[in-house]
Design a protein around this motif. Structure first.
Motif, short mmCIF file in Angstrom:
data_model
loop_
_atom_site.label_atom_id
_atom_site.label_comp_id
_atom_site.label_asym_id
_atom_site.label_seq_id
_atom_site.Cartn_x
_atom_site.Cartn_y
_atom_site.Cartn_z
N ALA A 1 -6.47 0.10 7.74
CA ALA A 1 -5.96 0.05 9.12
C ALA A 1 -6.62 -0.88 9.96
CB ALA A 1 -5.89 1.39 9.71
N GLY A 2 -8.18 -0.74 9.81
CA GLY A 2 -8.98 -1.91 10.41
C GLY A 2 -8.55 -3.37 10.09
N LEU A 3 -8.64 -3.66 8.72
CA LEU A 3 -8.22 -4.86 8.13
C LEU A 3 -6.85 -5.33 8.81
CD1 LEU A 3 -8.92 -5.95 4.78
CD2 LEU A 3 -6.69 -6.61 5.74
N TYR A 4 -5.90 -4.57 8.98
CA TYR A 4 -4.68 -4.91 9.60
C TYR A 4 -4.87 -5.39 11.02
CZ TYR A 4 -1.76 -3.74 5.39
OH TYR A 4 -1.25 -3.70 4.11
N ALA A 5 -5.76 -4.53 11.70
CA ALA A 5 -5.82 -4.61 13.15
C ALA A 5 -6.82 -5.85 13.12
CB ALA A 5 -6.41 -3.44 13.59
N THR B 1 -5.73 5.08 14.75
CA THR B 1 -6.35 3.78 14.57
C THR B 1 -7.91 3.78 14.19
OG1 THR B 1 -4.76 2.83 16.17
CG2 THR B 1 -6.84 1.63 15.62
N THR B 2 -8.39 3.31 13.07
CA THR B 2 -9.61 3.20 12.63
C THR B 2 -10.26 1.96 12.89
OG1 THR B 2 -8.96 2.56 10.40
CG2 THR B 2 -9.10 4.87 10.80
N THR B 3 -10.77 1.88 14.20
CA THR B 3 -11.18 0.69 14.56
C THR B 3 -12.27 -0.14 13.74
OG1 THR B 3 -12.46 1.55 15.98
CG2 THR B 3 -10.60 0.95 16.91
N GLY B 4 -13.03 0.83 13.00
CA GLY B 4 -14.52 0.18 12.14
C GLY B 4 -13.85 0.09 10.72
N ALA B 5 -12.58 0.29 10.25
CA ALA B 5 -12.32 0.06 9.11
C ALA B 5 -11.89 -1.21 8.58
CB ALA B 5 -10.80 0.93 8.51
N THR C 1 0.70 -1.33 -0.16
CA THR C 1 0.13 0.13 0.02
C THR C 1 0.92 1.21 0.04
OG1 THR C 1 -0.26 0.34 2.56
CG2 THR C 1 -1.59 -1.15 1.40
N ASN C 2 0.15 2.57 -0.34
CA ASN C 2 1.01 3.58 -0.05
C ASN C 2 0.44 4.13 1.50
OD1 ASN C 2 -1.69 4.48 -0.53
ND2 ASN C 2 -1.12 5.96 -2.08
N HIS C 3 0.86 5.26 1.80
CA HIS C 3 0.34 5.77 3.02
C HIS C 3 -0.99 5.77 3.41
CE1 HIS C 3 4.66 6.21 4.38
NE2 HIS C 3 4.84 7.17 3.20
N LEU C 4 -1.77 6.28 2.25
CA LEU C 4 -3.20 6.69 2.57
C LEU C 4 -4.04 5.41 2.16
CD1 LEU C 4 -5.21 8.55 3.06
CD2 LEU C 4 -5.32 9.17 0.78
N GLY C 5 -3.30 4.26 1.55
CA GLY C 5 -3.87 3.12 1.37
C GLY C 5 -3.81 2.24 2.68
N ARG C 6 -2.78 2.41 3.42
CA ARG C 6 -2.60 1.56 4.73
C ARG C 6 -3.46 2.31 5.71
NH1 ARG C 6 0.94 -2.35 7.36
NH2 ARG C 6 0.16 -2.29 9.32
N ALA C 7 -3.71 3.58 5.91
CA ALA C 7 -4.61 4.11 6.61
C ALA C 7 -5.90 3.81 6.60
CB ALA C 7 -4.46 5.67 6.68
N MET C 8 -6.34 3.62 5.17
CA MET C 8 -7.70 3.30 4.55
C MET C 8 -8.04 1.84 5.14
SD MET C 8 -9.13 3.39 1.05
CE MET C 8 -10.55 2.19 0.37
#
Length: 294
Positions: free
Chosen positions: A147-151, A290-294, A138-145
Motif C-alpha cells: 500500500a505504501g508503494l502505491y501511495a 493505510t500503511t504509510t511506512g510500507a 496483486t491479491n488482496h494481501l499483496g495490495r495491502a503489503m
C-alpha cells in the motif's frame, strides 16, 4: 539496438573482479589495473589475445557456445552472469528478436479474470511483475503489503525500481535493508536489459533513473546481474511492524515476460501473526488501513 557498450562494460567489470590468485595464476611485478589482464583471460579461456580483445570491444556476435562457456569459466561467472553473457551474445546475433513473443503495444496489461481468481485464492501475499519491475497485479494481501508503494508513487502501476530510488523516505521505511533492496532491483533490471535489449520502455526507465539518482547510476555502472528465484526478504509496515517473508518467484508460461511471486511466513512466527492482522484489513467488506511506512 547495438549492445556493444553493454558487452564491453560487462566483460571489463567481470575481469576486474578476478585476481590472479583467484585464477591460480602467479603474480609478477606491479599491476596497474585491478583483476586479470586480457592476456590472462585469453589464456584461461583458450582463445587468442586478439580474439578476446575483439570480444571485449563488444564484438561478441558469432561467438560459439563453447567460446562463451570457456569465457564464463575463465571469468568465474555465476549462473546469472553466465546466462547474461549468453543473452548478450544472442542479442548481438539478432536471435532474441525472433525469440521474443509478440506483445500488443500501447494497451496497459490487465490480468485475465482467471489469473486474478488464482491470485485471490492465495491467503499469503501474491504479486505479478514484469522484467522492468512494474507491479502489475496483486491479491488482496499483496495490495495491502504494498500500500505504501502505491501511495508514494501515486501510480496505478507502480515501479519497484523507481520507488526504491526516487521515493527515498518511503523506500527506506519499507526496506529495512535498503542497500540490499537497491542492489537487487538494479541487478534484476540489468538482467532484463541483457535479455531484451530492444525494450524501449526499459531503456527510458534506465535513462530517467540514471539522470535523477546518483545511487542508481553508481549501481548500474557496476554491471551486476542476478536471478531472483527464491529467498527471504525483510519488509517494514507502519501498522504491523517488520515482516520477514520467504518468497518463490516463477516465470509465467502463459504470460511470457511476467513473473509471479508468492510470499509466506514461517508458521507460528511473529510475521505470521502480523500477516493475519494485515489480512483482517483486506477483506472486501473492510476498508484496509493505510500503511504509510510500507
Amino acid at each position: 539496438m547495438d549492445n556493444r557498450d553493454e558487452v564491453r562494460e560487462f566483460l571489463i567489470s567481470r575481469r576486474a573482479k578476478i585476481t590472479p590468485a583467484d585464477a591460480g595464476l602467479p603474480v609478477h611485478g606491479d599491476r596497474r589495473v585491478p583483476g586479470l589482464r586480457r592476456t590472462e583471460v585469453a589464456a584461461l579461456a583458450g582463445v587468442s589475445v586478439e580474439y578476446y580483445a575483439k570480444l571485449e570491444r563488444g564484438a561478441i556476435a558469432g561467438a560459439s557456445a563453447s567460446v562463451l562457456d570457456a569465457l564464463a569459466r575463465a571469468l568465474q561467472l555465476d549462473d546469472a552472469e553466465r546466462a547474461h553473457l549468453f543473452h548478450l551474445a544472442h542479442a548481438a546475433d539478432g536471435t532474441t528478436a525472433g525469440m521474443r513473443p509478440r506483445r500488443r503495444p500501447a494497451k496497459r496489461w490487465q490480468p485475465r479474470p482467471a489469473l486474478q481468481w488464482v491470485l485471490d485464492a492465495f491467503t499469503a501475499p501474491a504479486i505479478v511483475r514484469n522484467g522492468r519491475m512494474d507491479l502489475l497485479a496483486t491479491n488482496h494481501l499483496g495490495r495491502a503489503m504494498h500500500a505504501g508503494l502505491y501511495a508514494a508513487t501515486g501510480e496505478p502501476t507502480p515501479n519497484f525500481v523507481r520507488f526504491t530510488f526516487l521515493q527515498l523516505d518511503a523506500a527506506h521505511d519499507f526496506y529495512p535493508d535498503w542497500d540490499l533492496a537497491a542492489d537487487t532491483s538494479v541487478a534484476i533490471l540489468h538482467t532484463e536489459a541483457g535479455r531484451d535489449p530492444h525494450d524501449k520502455e526499459l531503456h527510458d526507465l534506465v535513462g530517467e533513473l540514471s539522470t535523477r539518482s546518483e545511487e542508481f547510476r553508481r549501481r548500474w555502472s557496476s554491471r551486476n546481474v542476478r536471478s531472483h528465484g527464491a529467498g527471504t526478504k525483510l519488509f517494514h509496515l507502519a501498522d504491523v511492524g517488520d515482516l520477514r517473508l520467504a518468497y518463490e518467484s516463477v516465470d509465467m508460461i502463459s504470460e511470457p515476460g511476467l513473473t509471479l511471486t508468492l510470499y509466506a511466513a514461517e508458521p507460528g512466527s511473529r510475521t505470521a501473526h502480523a500477516l493475519d492482522l494485515l489480512a483482517s484489513w483486506t477483506s472486501p467488506t473492510v476498508t484496509p488501513s493505510t500503511t504509510t511506512g510500507a
